[in-house]
Motif scaffolding. Structure first.
Motif, mmCIF file in Angstrom:
data_model
loop_
_atom_site.group_PDB
_atom_site.id
_atom_site.type_symbol
_atom_site.label_atom_id
_atom_site.label_comp_id
_atom_site.label_asym_id
_atom_site.label_seq_id
_atom_site.Cartn_x
_atom_site.Cartn_y
_atom_site.Cartn_z
ATOM 1 N N GLY A 76 0.821 -1.195 0.000
ATOM 2 C CA GLY A 76 0.000 0.000 0.000
ATOM 3 C C GLY A 76 0.859 1.250 0.000
ATOM 4 N N ILE A 77 0.251 2.329 0.430
ATOM 5 C CA ILE A 77 0.880 3.631 0.403
ATOM 6 C C ILE A 77 1.626 3.872 1.704
ATOM 7 C CG2 ILE A 77 0.461 6.088 0.115
ATOM 8 C CD1 ILE A 77 -2.256 5.306 -1.098
ATOM 9 N N ASP A 78 2.849 4.332 1.599
ATOM 10 C CA ASP A 78 3.644 4.672 2.766
ATOM 11 C C ASP A 78 3.284 6.089 3.212
ATOM 12 O OD1 ASP A 78 5.550 4.557 4.706
ATOM 13 O OD2 ASP A 78 7.254 4.867 3.364
ATOM 14 N N ALA A 79 3.312 6.346 4.509
ATOM 15 C CA ALA A 79 2.968 7.665 5.031
ATOM 16 C C ALA A 79 3.927 8.727 4.498
ATOM 17 C CB ALA A 79 2.969 7.651 6.551
ATOM 18 N N GLY A 80 5.178 8.371 4.312
ATOM 19 C CA GLY A 80 6.145 9.312 3.749
ATOM 20 C C GLY A 80 5.781 9.741 2.338
ATOM 21 N N VAL A 107 -7.080 -1.393 2.570
ATOM 22 C CA VAL A 107 -7.648 -0.155 2.041
ATOM 23 C C VAL A 107 -8.114 0.749 3.183
ATOM 24 C CG1 VAL A 107 -9.481 0.821 0.607
ATOM 25 C CG2 VAL A 107 -8.249 -1.193 -0.167
ATOM 26 N N ARG A 108 -8.695 0.151 4.218
ATOM 27 C CA ARG A 108 -9.118 0.951 5.371
ATOM 28 C C ARG A 108 -7.923 1.623 6.048
ATOM 29 N NH1 ARG A 108 -11.863 -2.870 9.137
ATOM 30 N NH2 ARG A 108 -11.786 -1.083 10.513
ATOM 31 N N LYS A 109 -6.804 0.912 6.138
ATOM 32 C CA LYS A 109 -5.601 1.492 6.739
ATOM 33 C C LYS A 109 -5.030 2.607 5.874
ATOM 34 C CE LYS A 109 -4.321 -2.481 9.479
ATOM 35 N NZ LYS A 109 -3.346 -3.547 9.737
ATOM 36 N N GLU A 110 -5.096 2.449 4.549
ATOM 37 C CA GLU A 110 -4.625 3.507 3.661
ATOM 38 C C GLU A 110 -5.484 4.762 3.819
ATOM 39 O OE1 GLU A 110 -4.517 1.873 -0.269
ATOM 40 O OE2 GLU A 110 -2.752 0.656 0.160
ATOM 41 N N ILE A 111 -6.794 4.589 3.957
ATOM 42 C CA ILE A 111 -7.684 5.727 4.176
ATOM 43 C C ILE A 111 -7.325 6.412 5.492
ATOM 44 C CG2 ILE A 111 -10.076 6.385 4.665
ATOM 45 C CD1 ILE A 111 -10.921 4.225 2.623
ATOM 46 N N ALA A 112 -7.047 5.637 6.518
ATOM 47 C CA ALA A 112 -6.679 6.199 7.813
ATOM 48 C C ALA A 112 -5.361 6.971 7.713
ATOM 49 C CB ALA A 112 -6.573 5.095 8.849
ATOM 50 N N ARG A 113 -4.410 6.466 6.942
ATOM 51 C CA ARG A 113 -3.138 7.174 6.764
ATOM 52 C C ARG A 113 -3.354 8.517 6.076
ATOM 53 N NH1 ARG A 113 -1.066 1.974 4.964
ATOM 54 N NH2 ARG A 113 -0.013 1.040 6.731
ATOM 55 N N ILE A 114 -4.231 8.532 5.080
ATOM 56 C CA ILE A 114 -4.510 9.778 4.369
ATOM 57 C C ILE A 114 -5.139 10.785 5.320
ATOM 58 C CG2 ILE A 114 -5.901 10.829 2.544
ATOM 59 C CD1 ILE A 114 -5.548 8.152 0.987
ATOM 60 N N TYR A 115 -6.113 10.341 6.110
ATOM 61 C CA TYR A 115 -6.734 11.235 7.083
ATOM 62 C C TYR A 115 -5.713 11.738 8.108
ATOM 63 C CZ TYR A 115 -11.645 10.674 5.744
ATOM 64 O OH TYR A 115 -12.851 10.715 5.089
ATOM 65 N N THR A 116 -4.777 10.892 8.498
ATOM 66 C CA THR A 116 -3.758 11.301 9.463
ATOM 67 C C THR A 116 -2.883 12.418 8.900
ATOM 68 O OG1 THR A 116 -3.724 9.105 10.459
ATOM 69 C CG2 THR A 116 -1.792 10.504 10.830
ATOM 70 N N VAL A 117 -2.441 12.275 7.664
ATOM 71 C CA VAL A 117 -1.605 13.300 7.041
ATOM 72 C C VAL A 117 -2.398 14.594 6.884
ATOM 73 C CG1 VAL A 117 -0.377 13.925 4.915
ATOM 74 C CG2 VAL A 117 -0.101 11.642 5.899
ATOM 75 N N GLU A 125 -2.609 16.189 10.296
ATOM 76 C CA GLU A 125 -1.323 16.773 10.674
ATOM 77 C C GLU A 125 -1.147 18.143 10.036
ATOM 78 O OE1 GLU A 125 1.598 13.970 9.403
ATOM 79 O OE2 GLU A 125 1.418 12.742 11.212
ATOM 80 N N ARG A 126 -1.513 18.257 8.776
ATOM 81 C CA ARG A 126 -1.390 19.543 8.086
ATOM 82 C C ARG A 126 -2.355 20.569 8.668
ATOM 83 N NH1 ARG A 126 -0.735 17.732 1.765
ATOM 84 N NH2 ARG A 126 1.253 16.656 2.064
ATOM 85 N N ARG A 127 -3.555 20.131 8.988
ATOM 86 C CA ARG A 127 -4.557 21.039 9.543
ATOM 87 C C ARG A 127 -4.098 21.585 10.891
ATOM 88 N NH1 ARG A 127 -8.654 20.722 13.045
ATOM 89 N NH2 ARG A 127 -8.404 18.499 13.356
ATOM 90 N N LEU A 128 -3.458 20.746 11.696
ATOM 91 C CA LEU A 128 -2.985 21.157 13.016
ATOM 92 C C LEU A 128 -1.632 21.879 12.962
ATOM 93 C CD1 LEU A 128 -3.920 17.976 15.071
ATOM 94 C CD2 LEU A 128 -5.084 20.182 15.056
ATOM 95 N N GLY A 129 -1.007 21.898 11.803
ATOM 96 C CA GLY A 129 0.275 22.561 11.664
ATOM 97 C C GLY A 129 1.447 21.716 12.106
ATOM 98 N N LEU A 130 1.244 20.426 12.270
ATOM 99 C CA LEU A 130 2.323 19.530 12.683
ATOM 100 C C LEU A 130 3.199 19.115 11.510
ATOM 101 C CD1 LEU A 130 0.280 17.232 15.080
ATOM 102 C CD2 LEU A 130 1.734 19.170 15.682
ATOM 103 N N SER A 131 2.646 19.220 10.327
ATOM 104 C CA SER A 131 3.361 18.839 9.124
ATOM 105 C C SER A 131 3.101 19.918 8.066
ATOM 106 C CB SER A 131 2.863 17.481 8.632
ATOM 107 O OG SER A 131 3.458 17.156 7.405
ATOM 108 N N ALA A 132 4.123 20.293 7.342
ATOM 109 C CA ALA A 132 3.981 21.312 6.319
ATOM 110 C C ALA A 132 3.621 20.676 4.984
ATOM 111 C CB ALA A 132 5.274 22.095 6.174
ATOM 112 N N THR A 133 2.971 21.443 4.147
ATOM 113 C CA THR A 133 2.698 20.965 2.799
ATOM 114 C C THR A 133 3.999 20.976 2.014
ATOM 115 O OG1 THR A 133 2.112 23.209 2.102
ATOM 116 C CG2 THR A 133 0.313 21.778 2.799
ATOM 117 N N PRO A 134 4.131 20.143 1.003
ATOM 118 C CA PRO A 134 5.380 20.096 0.232
ATOM 119 C C PRO A 134 5.659 21.425 -0.472
ATOM 120 C CG PRO A 134 3.740 18.614 -0.696
ATOM 121 C CD PRO A 134 3.157 19.204 0.540
#
Length: 77
Positions: free
Chosen positions: A4-8, A50-60, A63-72
């Motif tokens: 699947g998709i890696d969080a990175g 697929v459920r885990k991939e959806i959860a990873r997308i929501y997590t990222v 993170e951006r919404r909270l300012g913990l991670s910057a957009t590229p």
């Protein structure tokens, strides 16, 4: 073995690409559920992946919404 998709990889995507990927994965999950309900799904493990991939997308996205991670770089809205 994780597939699947890696969080990175998700963190490298723009907000629009994340939204598109989320819609694609939700559609895939719906199709898997329909196939499972009709007895055509051979690999039930795919539902969890697929459920885990959806959860990873929501997590990222969260993170951006909270300012913990910057957009590229180069992602201007």
């Amino acid at each position: 073995m994780a597939t699947g998709i890696d969080a990175g990889e998700l963190r490298e995507l723009s907000d629009k690409e994340l939204q598109a990927k989320l819609l694609d994965k939700k559609e895939e999950l719906f199709n898997l559920r329909v196939r499972g309900a009709t007895g055509q799904l051979e690999n039930n493990h795919m539902l969890g992946l697929v459920r885990k991939e959806i959860a990873r997308i929501y997590t990222v996205m969260n993170e951006r919404r909270l300012g913990l991670s910057a957009t590229p770089e180069g992602d201007e809205e």
